[in-house]
Design a protein around this motif. Sequence first.
Motif, PDB file in Angstrom:
ATOM      1  N   ILE A 144       0.835  -1.203   0.000  1.00  0.00           N
ATOM      2  CA  ILE A 144       0.000   0.000   0.000  1.00  0.00           C
ATOM      3  C   ILE A 144       0.872   1.255   0.000  1.00  0.00           C
ATOM      4  O   ILE A 144       0.607   2.219  -0.730  1.00  0.00           O
ATOM      5  CB  ILE A 144      -0.945  -0.006   1.221  1.00  0.00           C
ATOM      6  N   TYR A 145       1.929   1.239   0.790  1.00  0.00           N
ATOM      7  CA  TYR A 145       2.834   2.396   0.878  1.00  0.00           C
ATOM      8  C   TYR A 145       3.527   2.646  -0.458  1.00  0.00           C
ATOM      9  O   TYR A 145       3.588   3.785  -0.939  1.00  0.00           O
ATOM     10  CB  TYR A 145       3.876   2.149   1.969  1.00  0.00           C
ATOM     11  N   ILE A 146       4.026   1.591  -1.085  1.00  0.00           N
ATOM     12  CA  ILE A 146       4.735   1.722  -2.364  1.00  0.00           C
ATOM     13  C   ILE A 146       3.780   2.249  -3.439  1.00  0.00           C
ATOM     14  O   ILE A 146       4.123   3.166  -4.209  1.00  0.00           O
ATOM     15  CB  ILE A 146       5.341   0.367  -2.796  1.00  0.00           C
ATOM     16  N   LEU A 147       2.574   1.673  -3.501  1.00  0.00           N
ATOM     17  CA  LEU A 147       1.591   2.130  -4.487  1.00  0.00           C
ATOM     18  C   LEU A 147       1.197   3.582  -4.221  1.00  0.00           C
ATOM     19  O   LEU A 147       1.028   4.372  -5.156  1.00  0.00           O
ATOM     20  CB  LEU A 147       0.347   1.240  -4.446  1.00  0.00           C
ATOM     21  N   GLY A 148       1.066   3.942  -2.966  1.00  0.00           N
ATOM     22  CA  GLY A 148       0.699   5.308  -2.606  1.00  0.00           C
ATOM     23  C   GLY A 148       1.745   6.314  -3.031  1.00  0.00           C
ATOM     24  O   GLY A 148       1.422   7.371  -3.594  1.00  0.00           O
ATOM     25  N   VAL A 149       3.020   5.987  -2.801  1.00  0.00           N
ATOM     26  CA  VAL A 149       4.115   6.874  -3.193  1.00  0.00           C
ATOM     27  C   VAL A 149       4.177   7.007  -4.714  1.00  0.00           C
ATOM     28  O   VAL A 149       4.320   8.116  -5.256  1.00  0.00           O
ATOM     29  CB  VAL A 149       5.456   6.359  -2.638  1.00  0.00           C
ATOM     30  N   ALA A 150       4.046   5.876  -5.426  1.00  0.00           N
ATOM     31  CA  ALA A 150       4.078   5.898  -6.888  1.00  0.00           C
ATOM     32  C   ALA A 150       2.919   6.726  -7.439  1.00  0.00           C
ATOM     33  O   ALA A 150       3.084   7.506  -8.394  1.00  0.00           O
ATOM     34  CB  ALA A 150       4.011   4.474  -7.436  1.00  0.00           C
ATOM     35  N   PHE A 151       1.756   6.572  -6.821  1.00  0.00           N
ATOM     36  CA  PHE A 151       0.583   7.327  -7.263  1.00  0.00           C
ATOM     37  C   PHE A 151       0.795   8.834  -7.058  1.00  0.00           C
ATOM     38  O   PHE A 151       0.437   9.646  -7.926  1.00  0.00           O
ATOM     39  CB  PHE A 151      -0.649   6.864  -6.479  1.00  0.00           C
ATOM     40  N   LEU A 210      -5.588  -0.784  -7.651  1.00  0.00           N
ATOM     41  CA  LEU A 210      -5.402  -1.822  -6.634  1.00  0.00           C
ATOM     42  C   LEU A 210      -5.280  -1.201  -5.246  1.00  0.00           C
ATOM     43  O   LEU A 210      -5.544  -1.857  -4.241  1.00  0.00           O
ATOM     44  CB  LEU A 210      -4.136  -2.636  -6.941  1.00  0.00           C
ATOM     45  N   LEU A 211      -4.876   0.081  -5.223  1.00  0.00           N
ATOM     46  CA  LEU A 211      -4.659   0.763  -3.951  1.00  0.00           C
ATOM     47  C   LEU A 211      -5.917   0.801  -3.072  1.00  0.00           C
ATOM     48  O   LEU A 211      -5.874   0.366  -1.915  1.00  0.00           O
ATOM     49  CB  LEU A 211      -4.121   2.173  -4.204  1.00  0.00           C
ATOM     50  N   PRO A 212      -7.063   1.290  -3.582  1.00  0.00           N
ATOM     51  CA  PRO A 212      -8.259   1.267  -2.731  1.00  0.00           C
ATOM     52  C   PRO A 212      -8.727  -0.137  -2.375  1.00  0.00           C
ATOM     53  O   PRO A 212      -9.283  -0.358  -1.295  1.00  0.00           O
ATOM     54  CB  PRO A 212      -9.311   2.017  -3.572  1.00  0.00           C
ATOM     55  N   ILE A 213      -8.474  -1.088  -3.285  1.00  0.00           N
ATOM     56  CA  ILE A 213      -8.838  -2.490  -2.996  1.00  0.00           C
ATOM     57  C   ILE A 213      -8.008  -3.015  -1.843  1.00  0.00           C
ATOM     58  O   ILE A 213      -8.530  -3.631  -0.901  1.00  0.00           O
ATOM     59  CB  ILE A 213      -8.652  -3.362  -4.255  1.00  0.00           C
ATOM     60  N   PHE A 214      -6.695  -2.767  -1.883  1.00  0.00           N
ATOM     61  CA  PHE A 214      -5.811  -3.211  -0.797  1.00  0.00           C
ATOM     62  C   PHE A 214      -6.138  -2.487   0.514  1.00  0.00           C
ATOM     63  O   PHE A 214      -6.051  -3.074   1.590  1.00  0.00           O
ATOM     64  CB  PHE A 214      -4.348  -2.992  -1.176  1.00  0.00           C
ATOM     65  N   LEU A 215      -6.501  -1.191   0.385  1.00  0.00           N
ATOM     66  CA  LEU A 215      -6.880  -0.440   1.586  1.00  0.00           C
ATOM     67  C   LEU A 215      -8.124  -1.041   2.228  1.00  0.00           C
ATOM     68  O   LEU A 215      -8.217  -1.157   3.458  1.00  0.00           O
ATOM     69  CB  LEU A 215      -7.124   1.031   1.235  1.00  0.00           C
ATOM     70  N   LEU A 216      -9.086  -1.432   1.391  1.00  0.00           N
ATOM     71  CA  LEU A 216     -10.305  -2.062   1.904  1.00  0.00           C
ATOM     72  C   LEU A 216      -9.987  -3.394   2.585  1.00  0.00           C
ATOM     73  O   LEU A 216     -10.516  -3.686   3.668  1.00  0.00           O
ATOM     74  CB  LEU A 216     -11.297  -2.270   0.761  1.00  0.00           C
ATOM     75  N   PHE A 254       3.663  10.423  -7.078  1.00  0.00           N
ATOM     76  CA  PHE A 254       4.600  10.880  -8.094  1.00  0.00           C
ATOM     77  C   PHE A 254       3.895  11.073  -9.434  1.00  0.00           C
ATOM     78  O   PHE A 254       4.126  12.056 -10.151  1.00  0.00           O
ATOM     79  CB  PHE A 254       5.757   9.888  -8.247  1.00  0.00           C
ATOM     80  N   TYR A 255       3.020  10.124  -9.771  1.00  0.00           N
ATOM     81  CA  TYR A 255       2.275  10.176 -11.040  1.00  0.00           C
ATOM     82  C   TYR A 255       1.367  11.405 -11.082  1.00  0.00           C
ATOM     83  O   TYR A 255       1.374  12.176 -12.052  1.00  0.00           O
ATOM     84  CB  TYR A 255       1.462   8.897 -11.196  1.00  0.00           C
ATOM     85  N   VAL A 256       0.598  11.587 -10.010  1.00  0.00           N
ATOM     86  CA  VAL A 256      -0.299  12.746  -9.921  1.00  0.00           C
ATOM     87  C   VAL A 256       0.516  14.041  -9.896  1.00  0.00           C
ATOM     88  O   VAL A 256       0.159  15.023 -10.557  1.00  0.00           O
ATOM     89  CB  VAL A 256      -1.187  12.648  -8.668  1.00  0.00           C
ATOM     90  N   GLY A 257       1.632  14.020  -9.179  1.00  0.00           N
ATOM     91  CA  GLY A 257       2.488  15.194  -9.091  1.00  0.00           C
ATOM     92  C   GLY A 257       3.028  15.615 -10.445  1.00  0.00           C
ATOM     93  O   GLY A 257       3.098  16.823 -10.750  1.00  0.00           O
ATOM     94  N   TYR A 258       3.385  14.643 -11.267  1.00  0.00           N
ATOM     95  CA  TYR A 258       3.893  14.947 -12.607  1.00  0.00           C
ATOM     96  C   TYR A 258       2.847  15.711 -13.410  1.00  0.00           C
ATOM     97  O   TYR A 258       3.147  16.745 -14.040  1.00  0.00           O
ATOM     98  CB  TYR A 258       4.264  13.656 -13.335  1.00  0.00           C
ATOM     99  N   TYR A 259       1.605  15.218 -13.389  1.00  0.00           N
ATOM    100  CA  TYR A 259       0.567  15.863 -14.186  1.00  0.00           C
ATOM    101  C   TYR A 259       0.116  17.193 -13.575  1.00  0.00           C
ATOM    102  O   TYR A 259      -0.354  18.079 -14.304  1.00  0.00           O
ATOM    103  CB  TYR A 259      -0.615  14.917 -14.394  1.00  0.00           C
ATOM    104  N   LEU A 260       0.272  17.347 -12.267  1.00  0.00           N
ATOM    105  CA  LEU A 260      -0.001  18.642 -11.668  1.00  0.00           C
ATOM    106  C   LEU A 260       1.033  19.671 -12.125  1.00  0.00           C
ATOM    107  O   LEU A 260       0.693  20.817 -12.457  1.00  0.00           O
ATOM    108  CB  LEU A 260       0.014  18.534 -10.137  1.00  0.00           C
ATOM    109  N   ILE A 261       2.298  19.246 -12.163  1.00  0.00           N
ATOM    110  CA  ILE A 261       3.375  20.148 -12.605  1.00  0.00           C
ATOM    111  C   ILE A 261       3.202  20.533 -14.071  1.00  0.00           C
ATOM    112  O   ILE A 261       3.360  21.700 -14.448  1.00  0.00           O
ATOM    113  CB  ILE A 261       4.753  19.493 -12.372  1.00  0.00           C
TER     114      ILE A 261
END
Length: 405
Positions: free
Chosen positions: A6-13, A309-315, A15-22
């Motif tokens: 969950i932590y790894i997916l969260g960090v990757a997500f 998969l992140l929200p699924i794993f969180l659930l 970074f991905y969102v951050g790229y498109y925000l920039i």
Amino acid sequence: MLEKIIYILGVAFLFYVGYYLITSIGIFKKRKKVTNNNDDKKNFFAVIIAARNEENVIGKLIDSLKKQSYPSEYFDIYVIVNNCTDNTAIEAKKAGAKVISCTEKVSTKGEVLKYTFDLFKDNNKIDAYAIFDADNIVHHDFLAKMNDMINSGYSVAQGFRDTKNISDNWLTSSYAILYYLKSLFLNESRYNMGRSSFLNGTGFVIKKEVIDKHGFNPKTVTEDVEFTAMCAINNEKIGFATDAITYDEQTNSFDVSWKQRKRWSFGTMECLREYFPTLLKKGIKERNFECFDVGLFYLSVILHVVFNLLPIFLLINIIIHFNSLTFDNMLYKIIFIVISYLFGVVVRIILLKRYNKSFKDNIGGVLLFDLFVFSWLPINFICLFIKSCNWDSIKHNRSVDIENV
């Protein structure tokens, strides 16, 4: 172990969102002014329309093209009929277009365009191609605005993609919102920052010399997404003409939408396999932002599946540790979900207002857009594994005059 994933997916997500925000900060910059290096030059356009069983709508497109503010002596309208079993050719001729029958076996729009470009290779009268789908109608200033883009130095340019039946139901409104998001955050933002935009299916222009120099031989079912990579690889920047508007017909059937989006996702996966190594190599070697940008876009199908998969794993994690959860923890999670949803709703309302669309008439799309995006998850998951995808013809029936949009 699950918490680490969950932590790894969260960090990757992030970074991905951050790229498109920039890369979206360009929307806050003043719109880049088109500098016409030759105000008097009138480029000659070959308007290309690939048409398969489009007798119901082809006439309105041609009519809107014949009403262009651009001088009529500087463009010809060609309808390339292929695999037709109706009266598309008759209706196109009646409306005033030049009709060409595709004599080769073709199964995609890209193959029809290749056939047409090959046919016009020795036609020195043509300066540029303007590409439309048969269900489009076109703003009267489209060719004039694109002529300015070409004269300002761009060899490839995408126009603004609007929707002629936006308020049919929640699905057509969702499609329109999707294109508004792409136009603003992908294309206009990059254009304002001097970067390359993305081609988006229809309503775009390519100078003939670009086709003659680099060729056009699409290997995928998404020729626009593929040619965007070819532009990046060959250092051809794509401009964005926000005032060159094309109105598109969106399907109001979820079943048809599923098939259409499946083809888009499959084509993106084809592009990933075909071009990603070249984009990555050129991006690293030449520090080419456009190659990185397109390459990351090609990864979107895979990343959409992985990040969901992140929200699924969180659930699952909540279920495992349910007994240790406090009321406050649950309340914080619920509040976060609600705030995230409401933020998306606000963004969509602002988009509709920006493009002069009614919130009341499109409330379904505003409220259910997340369902539209989430329904893409099984489509993308399927496209990770399938080896082929048929090009299913989409029936278009919405015959609309350009004055009525």
